[in-house]
Design a protein around this motif. Structure first.
Motif, PDB file in Angstrom:
ATOM      1  N   ILE A   1       0.866  -1.179   0.000  1.00  0.00           N
ATOM      2  CA  ILE A   1       0.000   0.000   0.000  1.00  0.00           C
ATOM      3  C   ILE A   1       0.901   1.227   0.000  1.00  0.00           C
TER       4      ILE A   1
ATOM      5  N   GLN B   1      -5.869  -2.627   4.260  1.00  0.00           N
ATOM      6  CA  GLN B   1      -6.270  -1.293   3.808  1.00  0.00           C
ATOM      7  C   GLN B   1      -6.985  -0.530   4.923  1.00  0.00           C
TER       8      GLN B   1
ATOM      9  N   TYR C   1     -11.367   4.788   4.132  1.00  0.00           N
ATOM     10  CA  TYR C   1     -11.323   3.637   3.218  1.00  0.00           C
ATOM     11  C   TYR C   1     -12.034   3.967   1.905  1.00  0.00           C
TER      12      TYR C   1
ATOM     13  N   PHE D   1      -9.472   4.051  -1.184  1.00  0.00           N
ATOM     14  CA  PHE D   1      -9.455   2.772  -1.892  1.00  0.00           C
ATOM     15  C   PHE D   1     -10.699   2.477  -2.721  1.00  0.00           C
TER      16      PHE D   1
END
Length: 361
Positions: A289, A326, A355, A359
């Motif tokens: 990440i 994540q 999040y 993402f």
């Protein structure tokens, strides 16, 4: 639960056949008062049916350090061998405390097991914990010791430059200390530790704790204490330099070093690089990440919060391994918003909002 309900539940746990009359005698209240408390405990789900079948709520045990961070930041560029006008701030921290507090903010029942001193910093820890409603019932005050402290200097851009720690008190987290809480620990969903613990205590945990273990390293100087525990660690969080020290492998890529730990029994390895990138490794897969979020302050406490946010995500039982990492990252970046180790506004909604931003868009 109220304090009285906690007292009643503890008596029932110790003696499941205790009568309401006996409870009333033990507590110095009326039988009808006991009956009312029992009724409330049943409504709240802590007691199920007749015979005092006690439902043990899911909780996490965290064993690790409480610390006072003393941070000096100059007004201008840091000059060596010279006095630097600036600000000195005090923050309550410590890897164990930070993980436990972050879990609590994410609404996970958490028991922190640690020690603090009979000094002004110990009083500061207790006062702040009470103010925010943080559970410290398994934290013990050790007379004659100073609360663990870490003093460090930042440069004008809030980058860590040099530090000194005084953590002698943590030697009091002995096997005997752990034994006092062992039954509670072995009823936990996870036992979470940092490597501030003495080596003999980590060895005691290896031999006596039978729930999954999650470990976070705090220092290159201490990470090798975890060697004996590797086959029992479900998740290990550490820095790139700590990974190098633990595996005794200089240079080269990170992946072979992480996979070396997995070959020794570690379930999953998280490596935090100096640039903020987060690397995940397991037998099944690996990925990275990118740490694109720029800290407004510093990264202090961020890896502790990452660990806790991952635990929170694991407990939801609806996320993939990659999503769990994540979400851990989305928890960690909240620490960039403050010089406090754990952001005051940390909660489940904030993690999920991050999040969706980082993402899902």
């Amino acid at each position: 639960m109220t304090e009285r309900e906690i007292e009643i539940l503890e008596l029932i746990r110790n003696n499941p056949t205790i009568s309401q009359e006996e409870l009333a005698f033990e507590l110095g209240i009326s039988r009808s008062g006991v009956a009312a408390h029992i009724h409330n405990l049943m409504k709240k789900g802590y007691i199920q049916g007749k015979g005092y079948i006690v439902k043990v709520p899911e909780f996490i045990s965290v064993i690790g350090g409480i610390n006072i961070d003393i941070v000096g930041t100059p007004n201008e560029g840091l000059i060596s061998n010279n006095s630097n006008p600036g600000k000195i701030n005090y923050y309550v921290g410590g890897a164990g405390r930070n993980m436990a507090l972050a879990l609590s903010k994410l609404k996970i029942n958490t028991n922190l097991m640690s020690v603090y001193g009979s000094d002004v910093n110990g009083e500061r820890f207790v006062a702040e914990s009470r103010k925010i409603g943080f559970n410290i019932e398994c934290c013990e005050r050790i007379n004659g010791y100073s609360t663990s402290s870490f003093m460090y200097l930042e440069d004008q851009e809030n980058h860590f430059r040099v530090g000194v720690d005084d953590m002698q008190i943590l030697e009091n987290i002995t096997p005997e200390f752990i034994n006092r809480y062992l039954q509670r620990i072995n009823q936990s969903k996870y036992c979470v530790i940092d490597d501030n613990l003495p080596i003999e205590t980590i060895q005691y945990i290896e031999n006596n704790v039978n729930v999954p273990i999650i470990a976070k390293s705090v220092s290159v100087n201490k990470v090798k204490r975890l060697m004996c525990l590797l086959p029992k660690i479900e998740l290990l969080v550490l820095s790139e330099s700590e990974l190098k020290e633990l595996t005794q492998k200089d240079g080269g890529e990170i992946k072979p070093k992480a996979m070396n730990l997995i070959s020794q029994g570690v379930g999953q390895v998280i490596v935090i690089k100096g640039n903020g990138n987060v690397l995940y490794f397991s037998k099944e897969d690996s990925y990275e990440i990118k740490g694109d979020v720029v800290p407004a302050y510093n990264r202090n406490g961020s890896t502790a919060v990452l660990t806790s946010a991952m635990i929170w995500a694991k407990l939801q039982n609806r996320y993939t391994r990659k999503e769990i990492v994540q979400l851990g990252y989305c928890g960690s970046v909240t620490s960039f918003l403050t010089n406090n180790s754990v952001f005051d506004g940390l909660n489940e909604n904030l993690v999920l909002a991050n999040y969706n931003q980082y993402f899902k868009n």
